[in-house]
Enzyme design. Structure first.
Site, short mmCIF file in Angstrom:
data_model
loop_
_atom_site.label_atom_id
_atom_site.label_comp_id
_atom_site.label_asym_id
_atom_site.label_seq_id
_atom_site.Cartn_x
_atom_site.Cartn_y
_atom_site.Cartn_z
N GLU A 81 0.83 -1.22 0.00
CA GLU A 81 0.00 0.00 0.00
C GLU A 81 0.86 1.26 0.00
O GLU A 81 1.70 1.44 0.88
CB GLU A 81 -0.91 -0.02 1.25
CG GLU A 81 -1.92 1.12 1.24
CD GLU A 81 -2.87 1.09 2.45
OE1 GLU A 81 -2.98 0.04 3.12
OE2 GLU A 81 -3.48 2.13 2.71
N LYS A 92 -7.38 -0.23 11.66
CA LYS A 92 -6.74 -0.62 10.38
C LYS A 92 -5.53 0.28 10.14
O LYS A 92 -4.49 -0.19 9.68
CB LYS A 92 -7.77 -0.49 9.25
CG LYS A 92 -7.33 -1.13 7.94
CD LYS A 92 -6.43 -0.27 7.09
CE LYS A 92 -6.03 -0.96 5.80
NZ LYS A 92 -5.10 -0.15 4.99
N ASP A 133 4.21 -14.20 11.86
CA ASP A 133 2.85 -14.68 11.57
C ASP A 133 1.89 -13.52 11.85
O ASP A 133 1.38 -13.36 12.95
CB ASP A 133 2.54 -15.89 12.47
CG ASP A 133 1.20 -16.52 12.14
OD1 ASP A 133 0.35 -15.83 11.54
OD2 ASP A 133 0.99 -17.69 12.50
N HIS A 178 -10.72 26.10 6.34
CA HIS A 178 -9.95 27.32 6.11
C HIS A 178 -10.17 27.86 4.71
O HIS A 178 -10.32 29.06 4.51
CB HIS A 178 -8.45 27.04 6.30
CG HIS A 178 -8.06 27.04 7.73
ND1 HIS A 178 -6.78 26.78 8.17
CD2 HIS A 178 -8.77 27.27 8.84
CE1 HIS A 178 -6.74 26.86 9.47
NE2 HIS A 178 -7.94 27.14 9.90
P1 NAD Z 1 9.39 -22.87 16.39
O1 NAD Z 1 8.54 -24.06 16.29
O2 NAD Z 1 10.37 -22.65 15.30
O3 NAD Z 1 10.10 -22.94 17.82
C1 NAD Z 1 11.02 -21.98 18.30
C2 NAD Z 1 12.10 -22.74 19.00
O4 NAD Z 1 13.22 -21.89 19.13
C3 NAD Z 1 11.75 -23.13 20.43
O5 NAD Z 1 11.22 -24.40 20.48
C4 NAD Z 1 13.09 -23.06 21.15
O6 NAD Z 1 13.60 -24.34 21.37
C5 NAD Z 1 14.03 -22.36 20.21
N1 NAD Z 1 14.71 -21.17 20.78
C6 NAD Z 1 15.98 -20.81 20.50
N2 NAD Z 1 16.32 -19.67 21.15
C7 NAD Z 1 15.23 -19.28 21.83
C8 NAD Z 1 14.93 -18.15 22.67
N3 NAD Z 1 15.86 -17.20 22.93
N4 NAD Z 1 13.69 -18.03 23.17
C9 NAD Z 1 12.74 -18.97 22.91
N5 NAD Z 1 12.97 -20.07 22.14
C10 NAD Z 1 14.20 -20.23 21.59
O7 NAD Z 1 8.52 -21.54 16.51
P2 NAD Z 1 7.36 -21.19 17.52
O8 NAD Z 1 7.66 -19.80 17.94
O9 NAD Z 1 7.10 -22.21 18.56
O10 NAD Z 1 6.07 -21.20 16.55
C11 NAD Z 1 5.88 -20.18 15.62
C12 NAD Z 1 5.30 -20.76 14.34
O11 NAD Z 1 4.09 -21.46 14.60
C13 NAD Z 1 4.98 -19.70 13.35
O12 NAD Z 1 5.54 -20.06 12.11
C14 NAD Z 1 3.45 -19.74 13.26
O13 NAD Z 1 3.00 -19.35 11.99
C15 NAD Z 1 3.14 -21.16 13.57
N6 NAD Z 1 1.79 -21.52 14.07
C16 NAD Z 1 0.88 -20.58 14.49
C17 NAD Z 1 -0.36 -20.98 14.98
C18 NAD Z 1 -1.33 -19.94 15.49
O14 NAD Z 1 -0.96 -18.79 15.64
N7 NAD Z 1 -2.59 -20.29 15.79
C19 NAD Z 1 -0.66 -22.34 15.08
C20 NAD Z 1 0.30 -23.27 14.66
C21 NAD Z 1 1.54 -22.86 14.19
#
Ligand code: NAD
Length: 424
Positions: free
Chosen positions: A80, A263, A279, A376
């Site tokens: 946009e 928005k 996400d 104005h």
């Molecule tokens: P991920 O599965 O990649 O896990 C992140 C990993 O990073 C952790 O398990 C941890 O072991 C590691 N890590 C390393 N350094 C870290 C630190 N400093 N702090 C915390 N963890 C650290 O990612 P996630 O964050 O568990 O999940 C995010 C993903 O899940 C996104 O891609 C999202 O789109 C997706 N998702 C979203 C939904 C929803 O929002 N409803 C549902 C399912 C999946």
């Protein structure tokens, strides 16, 4: 490092890249991550299903941002027009004090639903009694997260139905400090692992087990102050200030306006989330659910008048990660974090929220000043009509014609008046 890059918008792409090399700690070769075709087909094919190509968006940086006393270029990916300019302009207006933020602990909510419970009171009491033991189980599943200072921190039990199609229904909220991860996969894994034991304790059947995107335990608050002189350089700052505060009150009274107000906030927030590989659907879902948490849909940011200026405050849930998710695979997302010098999730949330408050301010100011300018101009047109010699009803007719054609000038006023006098 300064985020003030005067005239950045007037440069060509190559020249802008050269300015970035001077302004941040990145090397020329890293720009390959945002060149056309940077996301290789085989990487894309590994990210989602049924891939047949890639899809590009413009990648930009907003300038002038100072957040919590630190200057930062703010990466944005968005289709946009005018969002990046709006964010940069508003950040400049807020620059003297900058944006200040406060992030809550990064606590996400995992939901474990239990259905067909005969006695929900007994089930809820048993779950509360088992809290420490359930949390111990959960902690054992994520030892690395606990080492980083995060991990499961609490358990909440909510009764949703005493009887009905699904029998007695309880939902257990597992609260997990996810540190620098967005945490969806992490929380879902924990919920799945605990569900059977939770159901057994409650005396029911395990239902859904997944995180909630209403992440009201993981919020960011951002504030800024804007002086009248920054709102308008022509001395109308106090009027603009009043109009922005009135626009905020309008959004506070009316969900139809609040949706558009929000928005405008999400323009700034989402552009940063997309650029940094987040996400953004999860954040959008959380933001709007949070906006409606009182039962009425309300603005996420409000603006109040103070002595000689405006105070803006945005509070919203913002679940973002600097590890995990698309960051494993998307080269532009990793470069975006580096450009903005983001090394933990709180900083990313702070910049995204500051960007949202900035685009909100820019939108309200534009709405307010356009309205004021129209006012104005109408006044000005009446003055010119009178100066040209119009009297009585001719004043309004000449003024209306000047305003309609947009040519509010003395010559034009005399011309219009002469014509109307000749053929009234
Ligand atoms: P991920 O599965 O990649 O896990 C992140 C990993 O990073 C952790 O398990 C941890 O072991 C590691 N890590 C390393 N350094 C870290 C630190 N400093 N702090 C915390 N963890 C650290 O990612 P996630 O964050 O568990 O999940 C995010 C993903 O899940 C996104 O891609 C999202 O789109 C997706 N998702 C979203 C939904 C929803 O929002 N409803 C549902 C399912 C999946």
């Amino acid at each position: 490092m300064t985020s003030r890059l005067p005239g950045f918008y007037r440069l060509g792409v190559a020249e802008r890249r050269r300015r970035l090399l001077q302004a941040c700690r990145i090397e020329e070769g890293q720009f390959a991550a945002i060149d056309p075709g940077a996301l290789a087909l085989d990487i894309a094919d590994g990210m989602i299903e049924n891939v047949v190509g890639t899809y590009a968006l413009p990648f930009s940086v907003a300038v002038n941002f100072c957040v919590d006393g630190i200057d930062s270029l703010v990466p944005m990916a968005i289709e946009e027009p005018s969002v990046v300019a709006a964010a940069s302009n508003a950040a400049r207006m807020a620059r003297p004090g900058g944006f200040t933020t406060h992030a809550s602990a990064p606590v996400m909510i995992g939901q474990i639903q239990v259905t067909h419970i005969v006695d929900v009171d007994r089930g809820a009491a048993a779950l509360r009694a088992a809290e420490a033991s359930l949390l111990d189980d959960a902690r054992r599943l994520v030892p690395r997260l606990a080492e980083r200072g995060g991990g499961p921190v609490g358990l909440e039990v909510r009764t949703l139905a005493r009887a009905g199609e699904d029998g007695g229904v309880i939902v257990v909220h597992l609260l997990v400090d996810c540190r620098d991860a967005m945490g969806a996969n992490l929380v879902n894994t924990l919920c799945e692992a605990l569900a059977e034991r939770v159901a057994q304790i409650a005396g029911g059947k395990a239902g859904l087990r997944i995180l909630s995107n209403l992440t009201d335990g993981r919020t960011i608050t951002v504030r800024c102050r804007v002086e009248d002189a920054a709102l308008a350089s022509d001395g109308t700052g106090a009027e603009v200030r009043a109009a922005v505060a009135a626009a905020s009150r309008f959004a506070e009274l009316d969900p139809y306006r609040a949706a558009t107000h929000n928005k405008g906030i999400m323009n700034g927030v989402d552009a940063v989330l997309v650029a940094t590989g987040q996400d953004w659907r999860a954040v959008e879902a959380g933001a709007h659910a949070y906006a409606a948490r009182t039962g009425a849909y309300r603005p996420l940011a409000v603006w109040r008048e103070t002595d000689g200026g405006l105070l803006g405050e945005l509070v919203m849930p913002l679940a973002v990660g600097t590890v995990g998710g698309a960051l494993h695979s998307h080269p532009a997302a990793r470069l975006a974090l580096e450009l903005a010098n983001i090394d933990h999730a709180d900083r990313l949330a702070a910049l995204a929220a500051a960007s949202g408050l900035a685009t909100n301010l820019a939108a309200l100011r534009a709405l307010a000043t356009e309205g004021i300018q129209r006012g104005h101009m109408a006044l000005h047109a009446r003055g010119l009509a009178r100066a040209a010699g119009a009297t009585g009803e001719l004043v309004d007719r000449v003024a209306a014609e000047l305003a309609a054609c947009g040519d509010v000038k003395p010559d034009r006023a005399r011309e219009v008046l002469a014509r109307l006098k000749e053929s009234p």
